[in-house]
Design a protein around this motif. Structure first.
Motif, PDB file in Angstrom:
ATOM      1  N   PHE A  61       0.829  -1.202   0.000  1.00  0.00           N
ATOM      2  CA  PHE A  61       0.000   0.000   0.000  1.00  0.00           C
ATOM      3  C   PHE A  61       0.860   1.246   0.000  1.00  0.00           C
ATOM      4  O   PHE A  61       1.818   1.352   0.758  1.00  0.00           O
ATOM      5  N   ASP A  76       0.102   5.655  -0.436  1.00  0.00           N
ATOM      6  CA  ASP A  76      -0.909   6.680  -0.699  1.00  0.00           C
ATOM      7  C   ASP A  76      -0.458   7.540  -1.883  1.00  0.00           C
ATOM      8  O   ASP A  76       0.628   7.367  -2.430  1.00  0.00           O
ATOM      9  N   SER A  89      -6.169  -3.670  -3.488  1.00  0.00           N
ATOM     10  CA  SER A  89      -5.851  -3.567  -2.072  1.00  0.00           C
ATOM     11  C   SER A  89      -6.964  -4.177  -1.242  1.00  0.00           C
ATOM     12  O   SER A  89      -8.103  -4.279  -1.693  1.00  0.00           O
ATOM     13  N   ILE A  99      -8.186  -2.831   1.463  1.00  0.00           N
ATOM     14  CA  ILE A  99      -8.695  -1.778   2.338  1.00  0.00           C
ATOM     15  C   ILE A  99     -10.180  -2.028   2.546  1.00  0.00           C
ATOM     16  O   ILE A  99     -10.942  -2.086   1.594  1.00  0.00           O
ATOM     17  N   LEU A 145      -7.147   7.509   1.719  1.00  0.00           N
ATOM     18  CA  LEU A 145      -6.416   7.275   0.474  1.00  0.00           C
ATOM     19  C   LEU A 145      -6.855   8.242  -0.608  1.00  0.00           C
ATOM     20  O   LEU A 145      -6.033   8.817  -1.317  1.00  0.00           O
TER      21      LEU A 145
END
Length: 93
Positions: A53, A55, A79, A81, A90
């Motif tokens: 991950f 950002d 991902s 998430i 994000l």
């Protein structure tokens, strides 16, 4: 097409003539940045990643560092998430 990539066993030379790179990558961030060092003249990058991950700010820093001539960047991140606040965080970057 690279089926398996292990930086510790790689013997690469810089590929200055490569200007377009389409890459699907499911490895570590360290392995990806290792690979980026060998293609410094990419101006068009299509990248699909999973397994780590970053950002938006981290991606911007990394792309500016490794691809100073980059003009076009297409990106897809796979991902896990799951929390809404993580998704919102994000998207703010």
């Amino acid at each position: 097409y690279i089926c398996s990539f292990h930086p510790e066993h790689a013997d690469f030379q810089t590929c200055d003539s490569l200007t377009y790179l389409r890459l699907t990558f499911n490895g570590s961030l360290d392995a990806l940045t290792f690979l980026f060092r060998f293609v410094p003249n990419v101006i068009r990058l299509e990248l699909q990643v999973g397994g780590f991950f970053c950002d938006g700010n981290q991606w911007e820093t990394m792309l500016c560092h490794y691809f100073p001539s980059l003009e076009t960047f297409r990106f897809k991140m796979n991902s896990d998430i799951s929390a809404l606040h993580e998704v919102e965080q994000l998207l703010e970057t």
